[in-house]
Design an enzyme around this catalytic site. Sequence first.
Site, short mmCIF file in Angstrom:
data_model
loop_
_atom_site.label_atom_id
_atom_site.label_comp_id
_atom_site.label_asym_id
_atom_site.label_seq_id
_atom_site.Cartn_x
_atom_site.Cartn_y
_atom_site.Cartn_z
N LYS A 197 55.21 41.77 45.08
CA LYS A 197 55.75 41.54 46.42
C LYS A 197 57.17 41.05 46.24
CE LYS A 197 54.66 38.87 50.64
NZ LYS A 197 53.74 37.88 51.24
N SER B 77 51.78 39.09 55.70
CA SER B 77 53.11 39.60 55.38
C SER B 77 53.12 40.51 54.14
CB SER B 77 54.08 38.45 55.16
OG SER B 77 53.67 37.64 54.08
N SER C 99 48.39 35.97 54.53
CA SER C 99 49.22 37.11 54.16
C SER C 99 48.76 37.95 53.00
CB SER C 99 50.65 36.62 53.88
OG SER C 99 51.23 36.18 55.09
#
Lengths: 495, 95, 482
Positions: free
Chosen positions: A81, A156, A180
Amino acid sequence: MSEPLHYKSVAELSSELSSKKISSVELTQAVIARTKAVDAKVRAFNSFDEADALAQAKASDERRSSAKTLGVLDGIPIGFKDVISVKGQPLTASSNMLKNFVSPYDATVTQKLKGVGAISWGRLNLDEFAMGSSTENSAFGQTHNPWDLERVPGGSSGGSAAALAAGEAPATLGSDTGGSIRQPAALCGVVGLKPTYGLISRYGLIAFASSLDQIGPFTRTVEDSAILLNAIAGHDPMDSTSFKTEIPDYRAELKKRKGPWKLGIPKEYFGEGLDPEVAKAVEDAVSYYKSKGCEIKEISLPHTKYAVGVYYIIATAECSSNLARYDGVRYGHRSKDANDILDLYFKSRAEGFGAEVKRRIILGTYVLSSGYQDAYYVRAQKVRTLIRRDFLEAYKDVDAVITPTSPTPAFKAGEKAANPLAMYLCDVYTIGVNLAGLPGLSIPCGYSKSGLPIGLQLIGKPYGESELLSIAHSYEQEHTWGTRHPNIEAQKGAL
Amino acid sequence: MSADKIDINHLAKLARINLTEQEKERFAAQLGDVLNYIAELKEVDVTGIEPTAHASPVYNVWAEDIAKPGLSVTEALQNAPAQRDNMIVVPKVVE
Amino acid sequence: MNDYEVVIGLEVHVQVKANSKMFTRVKTGFGHPENTLTDPVVLALPGVLPVMNHAALDAIIKSGLLLSCDIAPYCKWDRKNYFYPDSPKNYQITQYDKPICLRGNVEIELPGSARNVMGEHKLIPLTRIHLEEDVGKLNHAAFDSLIDYNRAGTPLMEIVTDPAMQSADEAFAFLTALKTVMVYGGISDCDMEKGQMRCDANISIRPKGQEQLGTKVELKNLNSISYVRDGISHEILRQLSLLKSGGKIVQETRDYDGQTGTSQSLRTKEDAHDYRYFPDPDLMPVKVDDAWKARLKAECPEMPFDKQRRFMKEYDIPYTITSVLIPDKSLSDYFEATAKLCGQAHAAGNWIANDLLREIGKSGEPIDQCKIKPNHLAALIKLITAGTISTTAAREVFSEMASTGELPEKIVERKGLTASASSDDLETWCKDSIASDPKALAEFKAGKDSAINAFKGPVMKAAKGKANPKLVDETLRRLLAL
């Protein structure tokens, strides 16, 4: 029918690399090819460095041929990420503020993975600065759910979940502050683990809410999750909040525990707003556990309804301070027409941050400001104590708590974007887990009639990942949800 | 139960972010909604409850005073928007 | 002036001597090439986290013990949120409501009525001491500013006094005393030129007898201990004249210019910051137990003024000598070692305060690098007392010791400096000397005993310094008695 290379689990790939059935270069080439084939539609990646990934793969093969393999993950590409620092690679947080930032250092998890020979593969999209539940807040364009490209992958860590679901990486890393990892895992039909707070080092993770953030793995199977956890869990002297605790061999522990277990169903989690198909899938999962001899208890987590409120006070307060460093002075976006230093701050931050980030900074500034701190921030921290107590009280009677991960399957892009509060309520089942600092795992437990994945959340005791993974593993062994894959080729890409 | 009113101008100033008039209006409304939602917290009885600073109370986490190598000047300034003489350049700061 | 009284409080920042920074392990230092003492944490790069420096905690607890503070059993870290280009995170990690040290005091000495008279001693109460991190350095160019982060993150103690000083002299004495304590404790060298100690002053005046404090003015940019005194004096006069002319004191911050001796307003109270202090979630709190305090208490040296009082009592040396010795702990230790070895505290004090200091001043080296060690000096003093060598010879031996580090006995032997003139020669020289100075002879006969000294010089000259001073004296007296 054997899975194509890009859909095999890490355990399988590791075994095939070990037996020299495949090489790391071959595997990496397959992953790269798959990414090139589908990412135009999925948009999971912010960037990737093909040459660098192949160079890492080559090095892995060389180690293997001289019998210097570093471990189970040697030669396996893992997606990051774009908030986890990898030296020499972009670190953007999907924000214009860090569009051109290249990191000069490795996060601790990066060092650990490099240390066992894993390949760092690409930078995955997210909601800007990890603030969001749909990845629509990315400044570089949204990611699309591989199961239905018109829908969101969740957030997210939307890029991390989507890339895995689409076969663009065998495993990925994400971060979870209020759900997330778990929510996008549920929406994309993969396994997502948020560990106990303090289990995995945060050094090198762009901070959103310091007392809630945790890095965690996205994987195809629970066993893969244990493999990743083995590599990245553990005390880090660079992170004062990381816990000193014995790290078991999570993979070995997995099959040791067979249950039956006592599972708690919190009555507050099954009320208004829960999609009936999701409710049904979760109920079926509960029935399965019951049929295996598990005791199912209804429990109460009475402070559940305050969780979202508490979260949005604490998380925004902490992020308003954590994001103060993004000012265009030492790095990051600097406004072209700043007349003086104040102008430089005001304009660079206005230009660099997206709307959701600005909103949360403003709210966080408010709840910390003079005259309001006691009423908001201090009070929220007290209610947080009560939320944690609710869980610890329940754990006197049960081994784990079962809930839906997300109140609905993936929603359409744009559906909730206009209403921040509606978006915040996507996290209603996951948020309490971060506030209480507990481990939480989402595993696939079904599909909606329209073919959208549904996720089951299991919440464990503090530092009880072994037990938690075993509970999940036993369900997974008798269900095939995880073997289904999205048909990306058949879908038209978004404009 | 209504929430306290937000002074968006003051907050934007504290946070060092220029907001357009549109943004100010929009944010004030959206944040007003959030604050109304948060206002429910006032009904919780928190008498005698300590705020959670850290999930598990741990003390005295430190490192020994041994210097380790840092970044070279090049690395330190590699992402600098403006530099001169190995230092970061900013508009003149009047103290 | 007699109608008003002055109230002064000081806020002093002291850099702790440490190898690494307060919340990360990159090196600390002064005068290094710009931006060579940074790491990702110092620069507040995305993703970094702070880790406390254990030694810095030791240093502040030790400081608290030295200054009679209450050491808090529990303390924590807070974020002070404000934007400034020298502050990389745009928040400073500090201690807001639970500082590690509370109360305490610093003993000061005011100037005496004369140089050789000890001045009045007072205790200046402290409010608190806490730890925080230092900021970077802004260098102002013609059209822009340049930032060097070498200093950013250095461990910093903030020492706040009660508003309890009443004159610029007291403030000066406070800083001098504080510096000595910090140096004694090995906490900091407090060199203001290197930014190791910085001081802001809060000054107000009020009519005598009034309980309420007057409006206070904060004075900044006081770059040396002398400038602190000068700046405060200047500010007191400014406030007095303002009040006398019917004006009002405005609560403000003023910048003092030591070169011109003037000050100007920086900002007024209206621009007060909302620092939004909250506990830093990245750091764990600190618990100080009795064992920790005991370990540090054992490392605490004797306090400077206690040592001074003890020297005057135990060794019976004058105040003026102690004033030279005390400010430098290594010098005091040197004196004490020497005095114990030779049993001649007065002589030791004189030699050290004059000759040794001169020698060190010449070489520019610290005292522990000097080749003359306490045992060297003690031996030399013993030789003089025994009469084995004359004072003149002793000076020569001293210089020689400074360059070779040999023991005095060896040098005396090697150079043949023993006061070993034959008694016949001595007899002759004495007779000649008496004969050559009838004036002194007359004075001596008239009862002036000190006149005998006039004869000694020529004797020593004739003896080329090799006469035993005691014998010279005895011989002269015998001859004079005839």
